[in-house]
Enzyme design. Structure first.
Site, PDB file in Angstrom:
ATOM      1  N   HIS A  71      28.817 -19.442  46.438  1.00  0.00           N
ATOM      2  CA  HIS A  71      28.580 -18.892  45.099  1.00  0.00           C
ATOM      3  C   HIS A  71      27.077 -18.878  44.783  1.00  0.00           C
ATOM      4  CE1 HIS A  71      29.713 -18.109  40.856  1.00  0.00           C
ATOM      5  NE2 HIS A  71      28.603 -18.794  40.602  1.00  0.00           N
ATOM      6  N   GLU A  72      26.434 -20.027  44.975  1.00  0.00           N
ATOM      7  CA  GLU A  72      25.007 -20.128  44.655  1.00  0.00           C
ATOM      8  C   GLU A  72      24.156 -19.298  45.611  1.00  0.00           C
ATOM      9  OE1 GLU A  72      24.049 -21.383  41.951  1.00  0.00           O
ATOM     10  OE2 GLU A  72      25.959 -22.316  41.406  1.00  0.00           O
TER      11      GLU A  72
END
Length: 433
Positions: free
Chosen positions: A17-18
């Protein structure tokens, strides 16, 4: 060991996600100040091209800090709008900012989609119930047509082998459906006007009362019950399936009951003493039927994976809707990090493919929650919502306005996180009690 693997899996999903935010920020020349795997004080860090990379001990999280995160705070202190640096989050266009926020959920979606494709091509292993059914509600509108233990053979002349097949052949809209049913060695055919949603509210899969595992120090363990035992009755009330057991326990007022169960053809009787008001017996039942579905070609795998992603996102959106409109009931299902790791750990015991499949669904949940919770600005959906409104207005909101939105959102986000931890703790206490 599988708990450690599950923690690492959760950390990897957050990393994916990051990474989306990180790569899109780099694409639009926004400075990434910190990229951290894990949260808490760093145990390892190094710097490359003005970005500090960190490894922190608490692997149930992670973050990507972009230049400009403190810009609003500076404006609030100065009580005026300040010009942002070109390499900061507030120095780029609203459209680019939206894409950076969207990139995190997008990478989770892509990850899940790709994993689903490979799992489909490898041969999906999952668990399902047979087409034998039970009536979920004793006041069911369908009880005049169906009986406990009926085996549904066909729906509109389509063969039914597993309970999940019913979802394919019972129409979403209310319509007349023809059922072929096997009841006590007799074939019965009848028509019923019903929708899929109404049917699933009234009719559920048949689950036998064969015990798969017994929790240590639980009422069942103290009563002498073992894996392989089959529950027959409680207080002389005959129980045919898990639905009967759930209904009986839900309406039980006593803390001490007599339970009868069979073991290798022999009948045993014992006292069952409950430790809590939820009447937790402390047993796991045998899993349903194991299915292996092989997808032979890439196009079928891609198609199936796409529909799986879309269906999961629809379910997530509906769950958020329930949480907002029916909070008291829906809040009981909110899980924190402990509960999530517990779910992953349980799926690991069912096989590596099943575990990887669960990780992919968890990645979708992370994407969906971030996108659809637009009232929480700490989530990507909230940031996208603010940036989109600013794009339509042609100018930014004042720092005070955004901070007010942030304050509400952060409070709500922390409340949900606390609720998840509370449910985790309650679940652990039920197990240890």
């Amino acid at each position: 060991m599988y708990i450690l693997f599950s923690v690492l899996a959760l950390s990897f999903i957050i990393f994916i996600h990051e990474l989306g935010h990180f790569l899109f920020a780099k694409l639009f020349k926004v400075k990434v100040e910190v990229f951290s795997v894990g949260i808490g004080p760093s145990i390892l860090k190094f710097k490359i091209n003005n970005t500090e990379y960190r490894l922190s001990p608490i692997l149930l999280g992670g973050y990507c800090k972009l230049k400009g995160f403190d810009h609003l705070e500076k404006e609030l202190k100065a009580n005026k709008e300040l010009e942002a640096d070109k390499d900061s989050l507030f120095g780029i266009s609203h459209f680019k900012k939206i894409l950076i926020y969207f990139a995190g959920p997008l990478f989770n979606l892509i990850f899940s989609f790709i994993v689903f494709i490979f799992i489909s091509m490898a041969g999906v292993i999952y668990f399902d119930y047979s087409s034998r059914v039970s009536i979920l509600n004793k006041d069911s509108l369908l009880k005049d047509k169906f009986r406990d233990g009926d085996v549904i053979l066909k729906v509109n002349d389509k063969k039914i082998k597993y309970f999940s097949d019913l979802r394919k052949f019972i129409p979403e809209e209310k319509s007349t459906v023809m059922f072929d049913v096997l009841r006590e060695k007799e074939n019965i055919t009848f028509k019923e006007t019903v929708s899929l949603q109404d049917f699933l509210k009234e009719i559920g899969p048949w689950a036998d009362l064969v015990i798969a595992d017994v929790v240590s120090n639980s009422p069942a363990k103290i009563a002498g019950m073992k894996p392989g035992d089959e529950i027959i009755s409680i207080d002389n009330v005959i129980l045919k399936n898990k639905r009967d057991l759930d209904y009986f326990l839900k309406n039980l007022n006593s803390d001490v009951v007599e339970i009868k169960f069979s073991r290798n053809g022999e009948i045993f009787s014992s006292k069952l003493v409950f430790h809590d008001k939820n009447k937790m017996i402390g047993i796991y039942f045998s899993p349903p039927l194991k299915r292996v579905v092989k997808v032979e070609n890439v196009s079928s795998a891609i198609k199936n994976s796409f529909f799986k992603v879309v269906s999961a996102l629809q379910d997530i959106l509906y769950s958020i809707f329930l949480l907002m409109t029916n909070f008291l009931n829906a809040s009981k299902s909110v899980s924190g990090p402990v509960g999530i790791v517990g779910i992953l750990s349980s799926s690991y015991s069912l096989g590596i493919l099943y575990w990887i499949n669960s990780i992919s669904f968890l990645s979708l949940i992370l994407a969906g929650m971030n996108l659809f919770f637009i009232v929480i600005p700490i989530f990507d959906g909230g940031q996208i919502f603010i940036s989109f409104i600013e794009l339509l207005r042609g100018k930014r909101f004042k720092a005070k306005t955004i901070y007010s939105f942030y304050s509400f959102g952060i409070f709500f986000g922390l409340f949900l996180f606390g609720l998840g931890l509370f449910n985790d703790l309650k679940g652990l206490l039920n197990i240890f009690n």
